[in-house]
Design a protein around this motif. Structure first.
Motif, PDB file in Angstrom:
ATOM      1  N   GLU A 165      40.747  56.060   2.648  1.00 58.36           N
ATOM      2  CA  GLU A 165      42.026  55.835   3.320  1.00 58.36           C
ATOM      3  C   GLU A 165      42.060  54.478   4.009  1.00 58.36           C
ATOM      4  OE1 GLU A 165      44.999  58.339   6.258  1.00 58.36           O
ATOM      5  OE2 GLU A 165      42.857  58.277   6.747  1.00 58.36           O
ATOM      6  N   LEU A 166      40.966  54.106   4.661  1.00 59.15           N
ATOM      7  CA  LEU A 166      40.929  52.823   5.363  1.00 59.15           C
ATOM      8  C   LEU A 166      41.012  51.657   4.389  1.00 59.15           C
ATOM      9  CD1 LEU A 166      38.241  53.501   8.127  1.00 59.15           C
ATOM     10  CD2 LEU A 166      40.718  53.277   8.418  1.00 59.15           C
ATOM     11  N   ALA A 167      40.269  51.763   3.282  1.00 60.23           N
ATOM     12  CA  ALA A 167      40.308  50.696   2.280  1.00 60.23           C
ATOM     13  C   ALA A 167      41.688  50.622   1.633  1.00 60.23           C
ATOM     14  CB  ALA A 167      39.234  50.934   1.219  1.00 60.23           C
ATOM     15  N   ARG A 168      42.284  51.779   1.406  1.00 63.89           N
ATOM     16  CA  ARG A 168      43.636  51.814   0.831  1.00 63.89           C
ATOM     17  C   ARG A 168      44.639  51.194   1.808  1.00 63.89           C
ATOM     18  NH1 ARG A 168      43.328  56.725  -0.576  1.00 63.89           N
ATOM     19  NH2 ARG A 168      44.418  57.649   1.210  1.00 63.89           N
ATOM     20  N   ALA A 169      44.448  51.461   3.090  1.00 62.29           N
ATOM     21  CA  ALA A 169      45.334  50.896   4.106  1.00 62.29           C
ATOM     22  C   ALA A 169      45.255  49.373   4.113  1.00 62.29           C
ATOM     23  CB  ALA A 169      44.974  51.452   5.484  1.00 62.29           C
ATOM     24  N   ARG A 170      44.055  48.835   3.898  1.00 69.63           N
ATOM     25  CA  ARG A 170      43.916  47.371   3.844  1.00 69.63           C
ATOM     26  C   ARG A 170      44.705  46.798   2.673  1.00 69.63           C
ATOM     27  NH1 ARG A 170      38.623  48.510   5.713  1.00 69.63           N
ATOM     28  NH2 ARG A 170      37.786  48.635   3.597  1.00 69.63           N
ATOM     29  N   ALA A 171      44.664  47.502   1.543  1.00 73.39           N
ATOM     30  CA  ALA A 171      45.442  47.047   0.384  1.00 73.39           C
ATOM     31  C   ALA A 171      46.937  47.131   0.676  1.00 73.39           C
ATOM     32  CB  ALA A 171      45.090  47.888  -0.842  1.00 73.39           C
ATOM     33  N   LEU A 195      55.083  56.617   2.667  1.00 74.94           N
ATOM     34  CA  LEU A 195      53.705  56.820   3.129  1.00 74.94           C
ATOM     35  C   LEU A 195      53.671  57.904   4.204  1.00 74.94           C
ATOM     36  CD1 LEU A 195      52.491  53.095   3.413  1.00 74.94           C
ATOM     37  CD2 LEU A 195      52.080  54.704   1.539  1.00 74.94           C
ATOM     38  N   THR A 196      52.734  58.815   4.071  1.00 74.28           N
ATOM     39  CA  THR A 196      52.609  59.907   5.045  1.00 74.28           C
ATOM     40  C   THR A 196      51.461  59.692   6.023  1.00 74.28           C
ATOM     41  OG1 THR A 196      51.242  61.150   3.477  1.00 74.28           O
ATOM     42  CG2 THR A 196      53.621  61.583   3.460  1.00 74.28           C
ATOM     43  N   SER A 197      50.521  58.843   5.658  1.00 74.16           N
ATOM     44  CA  SER A 197      49.381  58.578   6.537  1.00 74.16           C
ATOM     45  C   SER A 197      49.779  57.570   7.614  1.00 74.16           C
ATOM     46  CB  SER A 197      48.206  58.025   5.730  1.00 74.16           C
ATOM     47  OG  SER A 197      47.251  57.420   6.586  1.00 74.16           O
ATOM     48  N   PRO A 198      49.619  57.906   8.887  1.00 76.36           N
ATOM     49  CA  PRO A 198      49.937  56.948   9.956  1.00 76.36           C
ATOM     50  C   PRO A 198      49.119  55.667   9.848  1.00 76.36           C
ATOM     51  CG  PRO A 198      49.660  59.161  10.849  1.00 76.36           C
ATOM     52  CD  PRO A 198      49.208  59.214   9.422  1.00 76.36           C
ATOM     53  N   GLU A 200      47.920  54.279   7.066  1.00 75.45           N
ATOM     54  CA  GLU A 200      48.433  53.475   5.960  1.00 75.45           C
ATOM     55  C   GLU A 200      49.777  52.846   6.317  1.00 75.45           C
ATOM     56  OE1 GLU A 200      48.536  56.030   2.583  1.00 75.45           O
ATOM     57  OE2 GLU A 200      46.357  56.228   2.452  1.00 75.45           O
ATOM     58  N   LYS A 201      50.646  53.627   6.953  1.00 73.16           N
ATOM     59  CA  LYS A 201      51.977  53.107   7.287  1.00 73.16           C
ATOM     60  C   LYS A 201      51.886  51.988   8.318  1.00 73.16           C
ATOM     61  CE  LYS A 201      55.618  55.656   7.121  1.00 73.16           C
ATOM     62  NZ  LYS A 201      56.704  56.660   7.336  1.00 73.16           N
ATOM     63  N   SER A 202      51.061  52.158   9.337  1.00 72.14           N
ATOM     64  CA  SER A 202      50.933  51.114  10.359  1.00 72.14           C
ATOM     65  C   SER A 202      50.320  49.851   9.766  1.00 72.14           C
ATOM     66  CB  SER A 202      50.088  51.615  11.534  1.00 72.14           C
ATOM     67  OG  SER A 202      48.780  51.972  11.100  1.00 72.14           O
ATOM     68  N   SER A 203      49.385  50.023   8.846  1.00 68.65           N
ATOM     69  CA  SER A 203      48.774  48.865   8.195  1.00 68.65           C
ATOM     70  C   SER A 203      49.800  48.133   7.336  1.00 68.65           C
ATOM     71  CB  SER A 203      47.587  49.312   7.340  1.00 68.65           C
ATOM     72  OG  SER A 203      46.923  48.199   6.777  1.00 68.65           O
ATOM     73  N   ALA A 204      50.628  48.897   6.627  1.00 67.65           N
ATOM     74  CA  ALA A 204      51.666  48.287   5.793  1.00 67.65           C
ATOM     75  C   ALA A 204      52.681  47.533   6.653  1.00 67.65           C
ATOM     76  CB  ALA A 204      52.362  49.360   4.962  1.00 67.65           C
ATOM     77  N   LEU A 205      53.055  48.117   7.781  1.00 72.03           N
ATOM     78  CA  LEU A 205      54.004  47.448   8.681  1.00 72.03           C
ATOM     79  C   LEU A 205      53.399  46.173   9.267  1.00 72.03           C
ATOM     80  CD1 LEU A 205      55.493  50.573  10.483  1.00 72.03           C
ATOM     81  CD2 LEU A 205      56.669  49.065   8.860  1.00 72.03           C
ATOM     82  N   LEU A 206      52.097  46.209   9.508  1.00 63.83           N
ATOM     83  CA  LEU A 206      51.417  44.997   9.969  1.00 63.83           C
ATOM     84  C   LEU A 206      51.485  43.919   8.889  1.00 63.83           C
ATOM     85  CD1 LEU A 206      49.724  43.519  12.060  1.00 63.83           C
ATOM     86  CD2 LEU A 206      47.681  44.602  11.091  1.00 63.83           C
ATOM     87  N   GLY A 207      51.384  44.352   7.632  1.00 67.96           N
ATOM     88  CA  GLY A 207      51.524  43.403   6.532  1.00 67.96           C
ATOM     89  C   GLY A 207      52.903  42.768   6.514  1.00 67.96           C
ATOM     90  N   VAL A 208      53.928  43.570   6.790  1.00 69.61           N
ATOM     91  CA  VAL A 208      55.294  43.038   6.876  1.00 69.61           C
ATOM     92  C   VAL A 208      55.376  41.986   7.980  1.00 69.61           C
ATOM     93  CG1 VAL A 208      57.692  43.593   7.425  1.00 69.61           C
ATOM     94  CG2 VAL A 208      56.358  45.129   5.963  1.00 69.61           C
TER      95      VAL A 208
END
Length: 235
Positions: A165-171, A195-198, A200-208
């Motif tokens: 999950e952590l590695a996926r969140a980085r991607a 995304l349902t994982s908090p 993953e979602k927070s990581s994606a928003l950080l990417g934004v």
């Protein structure tokens, strides 16, 4: 000059002359195993570079030392990959006994598949890598490469293949950063909302956020600019 030294020299001569089959026959007469194996390794590498794959595999099979044989098999797989034969390269890679070398070759094959647009094939190829961490690294690299090339569905498919999950969140942080930089905010919102994982979602928003910063930030809203003009003291 000993008989082995003469045979080695003759094998080199035949190899340089591209008479590789004759070189193999001469090398096979070398009595010392280490010298014979090294000579056969050189010939197998030359055959691989010349796209004589079946001959190279035959030569490699005559090498006794495991390390030298592994090096020959790696050279053959790389030769197949360079020639565009990804399927053959993967088949050869699976025959390599040393896990580290096998994983390294498989990584190159998967990346080549992804770059040619065969992302699903690359994801399947990555499964041949024994260690999850290495698989994650390759899939992240594929996701980033596909995102840079504008293949966002392929990038997301690669990211979803990451088990951790952590590695996926980085991607998931990398992909929206690229999308946002290119003005694809609507696309980003669509898949981030699924995304349902908090994590993953927070990581994606950080990417934004990173993408917006790279683009110079968020343009000011017109109403905010008007408010500033009317009452600048509020800043």
């Amino acid at each position: 000059m000993t008989t082995d030294q003469f045979s080695m020299r003759m094998a080199v001569v035949e190899t340089n002359a591209q008479d590789l089959q004759e070189a193999v026959e001469i090398a096979s007469k070398i009595e010392r195993q280490d010298e014979r194996d090294l000579t056969l390794l050189d010939i197998a590498e030359m055959q691989a570079r010349s796209n004589q794959i079946q001959a190279a595999l035959y030569t490699a099979s005559r090498i006794v030392d495991a390390t030298d044989q592994t090096a020959a098999m790696e050279a053959i797989a790389v030769g197949q990959l360079d020639a565009g034969d990804q399927t053959g390269a993967l088949h050869t890679a699976k025959l390599i006994p040393a896990e580290i070398i096998r994983s390294r070759v498989v990584m190159h094959i998967a990346i080549a598949q992804a770059r040619s647009g065969n992302v699903q094939g690359a994801i399947e190829t990555v499964k041949e890598i024994d260690y999850p961490l290495r698989r994650s690294v390759v899939l992240h690299d594929i996701a980033f490469t596909r995102a840079k090339d504008g293949d966002f569905p392929g990038a997301l498919a690669a990211a979803r293949g990451i088990v951790s999950e952590l590695a996926r969140a980085r991607a998931y942080r990398t992909i929206p950063a690229v999308q946002t930089q290119r003005g694809k905010m609507e696309l980003v919102r669509c898949w981030i909302n699924t995304l349902t994982s908090p994590i993953e979602k927070s990581s994606a928003l950080l990417g934004v956020a990173n993408g917006l910063l790279d683009n110079g930030g968020i343009p000011p809203d017109a109403s905010c600019e008007q408010l500033h003009l009317v009452n600048p003291s509020r800043d």
